[in-house]
Scaffold this active site. Sequence first.
Site: not given
Length: 209
Positions: A137, A189-190, A204, A207
């Site tokens: 949004h 998020t990435k 994140r 490994k």
Amino acid sequence: MQETSYFCRNKTKMNSESIRENLKGNPKLKRLVDRLIMNQTETRPRWYVRLLAPLYQHRGRHSVIHRSVRMDTPPYRKFQLGRYSVIESFCCINNAVGDVIIGDHTRVGLHNTIIGPVRIGNHVNLAQGITVTALNHNFSDPERRIDEQGISTTPVTIGDDIWIGANAVILPGVSIGNHSVVAAGAVVTKDVPPRSLVAGVPARIIKEI
């Protein structure tokens, strides 16, 4: 026979694309069609559209969609479920703002929510309570209500041979590479490179696999 079938499929695809383009060029007609297809309060296809869903959804051989799944799949976007793939109970699949394509031998677990445009590959396992969304949004204008500012979409791509743990969240624009694992509860998020294990909020790389 195969050539005729291929020609028909391509012709249908071209027709649907041309209809979509014509609607984009005519906002009034687009609003009218949208109101006929979508319940504006419930923001889901109207009951008579849902009755016709088996005619325009593309389901592969031996695929399964459990009865309690909420299929918010209007006909002006593509929904495709591959061979031997399963969508478990109490999921919500929404392609109202972008296509949802799910490959072969893929399992979408209990209580998953998938909002397109999303492409999921082959041999993918999604555990319980996962959200995969390509929708945001807009909220940048402080002088206007958020529900007046519209939405934006950025496609999500989940490759092949991937395991996503329970209650993970995959956010807009993310691409997850082949043979990767997303830990339970992670917020991705990435992009995730192939053969990676990611965990955490935000996720994140823990490994390489």
